[in-house]
Every structure is written in C-alpha cells, then in structure tokens.
Design a protein around this motif. Structure first.
Motif, mmCIF file in Angstrom:
data_model
loop_
_atom_site.group_PDB
_atom_site.id
_atom_site.type_symbol
_atom_site.label_atom_id
_atom_site.label_comp_id
_atom_site.label_asym_id
_atom_site.label_seq_id
_atom_site.Cartn_x
_atom_site.Cartn_y
_atom_site.Cartn_z
ATOM 1 N N MET A 1 0.844 -1.165 0.000
ATOM 2 C CA MET A 1 0.000 0.000 0.000
ATOM 3 C C MET A 1 0.899 1.241 0.000
ATOM 4 O O MET A 1 1.918 1.276 0.680
ATOM 5 N N GLU A 2 0.497 2.248 -0.712
ATOM 6 C CA GLU A 2 1.267 3.485 -0.822
ATOM 7 C C GLU A 2 1.130 4.321 0.453
ATOM 8 O O GLU A 2 0.148 4.211 1.183
ATOM 9 N N ASP A 3 2.121 5.163 0.671
ATOM 10 C CA ASP A 3 2.124 6.018 1.865
ATOM 11 C C ASP A 3 0.902 6.927 1.915
ATOM 12 O O ASP A 3 0.319 7.129 2.984
ATOM 13 N N LYS A 4 0.513 7.483 0.789
ATOM 14 C CA LYS A 4 -0.642 8.386 0.765
ATOM 15 C C LYS A 4 -1.919 7.653 1.160
ATOM 16 O O LYS A 4 -2.789 8.225 1.818
ATOM 17 N N GLN A 5 -2.029 6.407 0.776
ATOM 18 C CA GLN A 5 -3.200 5.621 1.151
ATOM 19 C C GLN A 5 -3.196 5.337 2.657
ATOM 20 O O GLN A 5 -4.248 5.378 3.300
ATOM 21 N N ILE A 6 -2.017 5.068 3.200
ATOM 22 C CA ILE A 6 -1.911 4.821 4.642
ATOM 23 C C ILE A 6 -2.284 6.086 5.411
ATOM 24 O O ILE A 6 -3.028 6.033 6.395
ATOM 25 N N ILE A 7 -1.795 7.233 4.948
ATOM 26 C CA ILE A 7 -2.123 8.500 5.600
ATOM 27 C C ILE A 7 -3.623 8.771 5.508
ATOM 28 O O ILE A 7 -4.238 9.253 6.462
ATOM 29 N N SER A 8 -4.230 8.438 4.382
ATOM 30 C CA SER A 8 -5.679 8.603 4.242
ATOM 31 C C SER A 8 -6.433 7.740 5.248
ATOM 32 O O SER A 8 -7.458 8.168 5.801
ATOM 33 N N LEU A 9 -5.929 6.537 5.496
ATOM 34 C CA LEU A 9 -6.550 5.674 6.505
ATOM 35 C C LEU A 9 -6.431 6.289 7.899
ATOM 36 O O LEU A 9 -7.362 6.204 8.703
ATOM 37 N N PHE A 10 -5.285 6.905 8.186
ATOM 38 C CA PHE A 10 -5.130 7.588 9.468
ATOM 39 C C PHE A 10 -6.133 8.723 9.598
ATOM 40 O O PHE A 10 -6.738 8.910 10.643
ATOM 41 N N PHE A 11 -6.301 9.498 8.524
ATOM 42 C CA PHE A 11 -7.242 10.612 8.577
ATOM 43 C C PHE A 11 -8.676 10.129 8.719
ATOM 44 O O PHE A 11 -9.503 10.812 9.313
ATOM 45 N N ALA A 12 -8.977 8.954 8.195
ATOM 46 C CA ALA A 12 -10.313 8.374 8.332
ATOM 47 C C ALA A 12 -10.479 7.684 9.691
ATOM 48 O O ALA A 12 -11.559 7.186 10.000
ATOM 49 N N ARG A 13 -9.395 7.659 10.488
ATOM 50 C CA ARG A 13 -9.369 6.995 11.796
ATOM 51 C C ARG A 13 -9.714 5.520 11.685
ATOM 52 O O ARG A 13 -10.381 4.943 12.534
ATOM 53 N N ASN A 14 -9.216 4.925 10.617
ATOM 54 C CA ASN A 14 -9.402 3.509 10.367
ATOM 55 C C ASN A 14 -8.239 2.754 11.018
ATOM 56 O O ASN A 14 -7.070 3.034 10.724
ATOM 57 N N GLU A 15 -8.543 1.790 11.872
ATOM 58 C CA GLU A 15 -7.502 1.032 12.561
ATOM 59 C C GLU A 15 -6.652 0.201 11.610
ATOM 60 O O GLU A 15 -5.561 -0.236 11.977
ATOM 61 N N TRP A 55 -0.568 7.462 15.650
ATOM 62 C CA TRP A 55 -2.037 7.519 15.614
ATOM 63 C C TRP A 55 -2.532 8.876 16.110
ATOM 64 O O TRP A 55 -3.479 9.433 15.582
ATOM 65 N N ASN A 56 -1.865 9.417 17.126
ATOM 66 C CA ASN A 56 -2.277 10.697 17.694
ATOM 67 C C ASN A 56 -1.766 11.901 16.913
ATOM 68 O O ASN A 56 -2.378 12.963 16.966
ATOM 69 N N LYS A 57 -0.665 11.772 16.196
ATOM 70 C CA LYS A 57 -0.057 12.922 15.526
ATOM 71 C C LYS A 57 -0.456 13.084 14.067
ATOM 72 O O LYS A 57 -0.482 14.207 13.568
ATOM 73 N N ILE A 58 -0.712 12.002 13.374
ATOM 74 C CA ILE A 58 -0.915 12.120 11.927
ATOM 75 C C ILE A 58 -2.191 12.866 11.556
ATOM 76 O O ILE A 58 -2.135 13.688 10.657
ATOM 77 N N PRO A 59 -3.326 12.683 12.172
ATOM 78 C CA PRO A 59 -4.484 13.437 11.688
ATOM 79 C C PRO A 59 -4.280 14.944 11.574
ATOM 80 O O PRO A 59 -4.645 15.491 10.557
ATOM 81 N N PRO A 60 -3.673 15.635 12.523
ATOM 82 C CA PRO A 60 -3.453 17.054 12.230
ATOM 83 C C PRO A 60 -2.304 17.267 11.242
ATOM 84 O O PRO A 60 -2.334 18.195 10.459
ATOM 85 N N GLU A 61 -1.309 16.405 11.272
ATOM 86 C CA GLU A 61 -0.168 16.541 10.367
ATOM 87 C C GLU A 61 -0.338 15.608 9.185
ATOM 88 O O GLU A 61 -0.995 14.586 9.265
ATOM 89 N N ARG A 62 0.279 15.972 8.076
ATOM 90 C CA ARG A 62 0.279 15.122 6.883
ATOM 91 C C ARG A 62 1.732 14.979 6.434
ATOM 92 O O ARG A 62 2.202 15.728 5.578
ATOM 93 N N PRO A 63 2.463 14.001 7.018
ATOM 94 C CA PRO A 63 3.882 13.871 6.692
ATOM 95 C C PRO A 63 4.079 13.470 5.235
ATOM 96 O O PRO A 63 3.401 12.570 4.737
ATOM 97 N N ASP A 64 4.998 14.178 4.575
ATOM 98 C CA ASP A 64 5.223 13.883 3.158
ATOM 99 C C ASP A 64 6.037 12.607 2.993
ATOM 100 O O ASP A 64 5.549 11.665 2.383
ATOM 101 N N ALA A 68 10.403 8.553 6.752
ATOM 102 C CA ALA A 68 11.304 9.350 7.583
ATOM 103 C C ALA A 68 10.601 9.808 8.856
ATOM 104 O O ALA A 68 11.196 9.804 9.941
ATOM 105 N N TYR A 69 9.353 10.198 8.739
ATOM 106 C CA TYR A 69 8.567 10.642 9.895
ATOM 107 C C TYR A 69 8.412 9.492 10.892
ATOM 108 O O TYR A 69 8.603 9.662 12.098
#
Length: 90
Positions: A1-15, A55-64, A68-69
């Motif tokens: 899975m691509e990083d952007k998709q993983i970040i999208s899951l974090f923003f959706a609060r999907n476990e 889990w707690n940091k990514i929703p407000p942040e969107r690491p590129d 590395a993050y």
C-alpha cells in the motif's frame, strides 16, 4: 500500500492504518529500536508506543515522507526509553 493511502486511513481513523504501517515499516522500526535498546520487551513496548504516537499525531499533520517521519518518531521514542532506563536515582 502506498504512503498516501496509509495516511488517508489515518485521517479516516481507520484502525487498518496501523496494520498497513506495521506491514510496511514495522520490521525496520523494530530493528531500529532493538539496536538502541538491546532488550526485547523494551523494543516491543517502543514499537507499540511509536504506533500510538503516530495515531495521535498524523491526523493534524500530513507527513510527506511517511518513512522518515515514522523512523524519527521510533528513534526518539527508543532514545527516550533508553534515557529513562539508564537514569540514576536523584
């Protein structure tokens, strides 16, 4: 899975985001923490703490660069644990 998709899951609060992150970067986070801590139980605790912090940091942040993050959070968590383990009583 691509990083952007993983970040999208974090923003959706999907476990499922944690599972995908663990599949992609879990082994390397474990190795990084293990090299610093040299203790299996502390390493496992550090890896789990890293996932919780992400889990707690990514929703407000969107690491590129998610890699590395993630490694930075894992390294800082391991170093903090090492300092706590080796601190002398005051």
């Amino acid at each position: 899975m691509e990083d952007k998709q993983i970040i999208s899951l974090f923003f959706a609060r999907n476990e499922h985001a944690i599972e995908e992150l663990a599949k992609k970067y879990g082994r390397l986070i474990h190795q990084l923490a293990g090299n610093i801590l040299r203790n299996d139980s502390d390493t496992e605790e550090c890896v789990n703490d890293t996932y919780l912090i992400l889990w707690n940091k990514i929703p407000p942040e969107r690491p590129d660069p998610l890699s590395a993050y993630t490694y930075r959070i894992g390294r800082n968590t391991a170093l903090k644990k090492l300092r706590a383990n080796t601190a002398q009583a005051r």
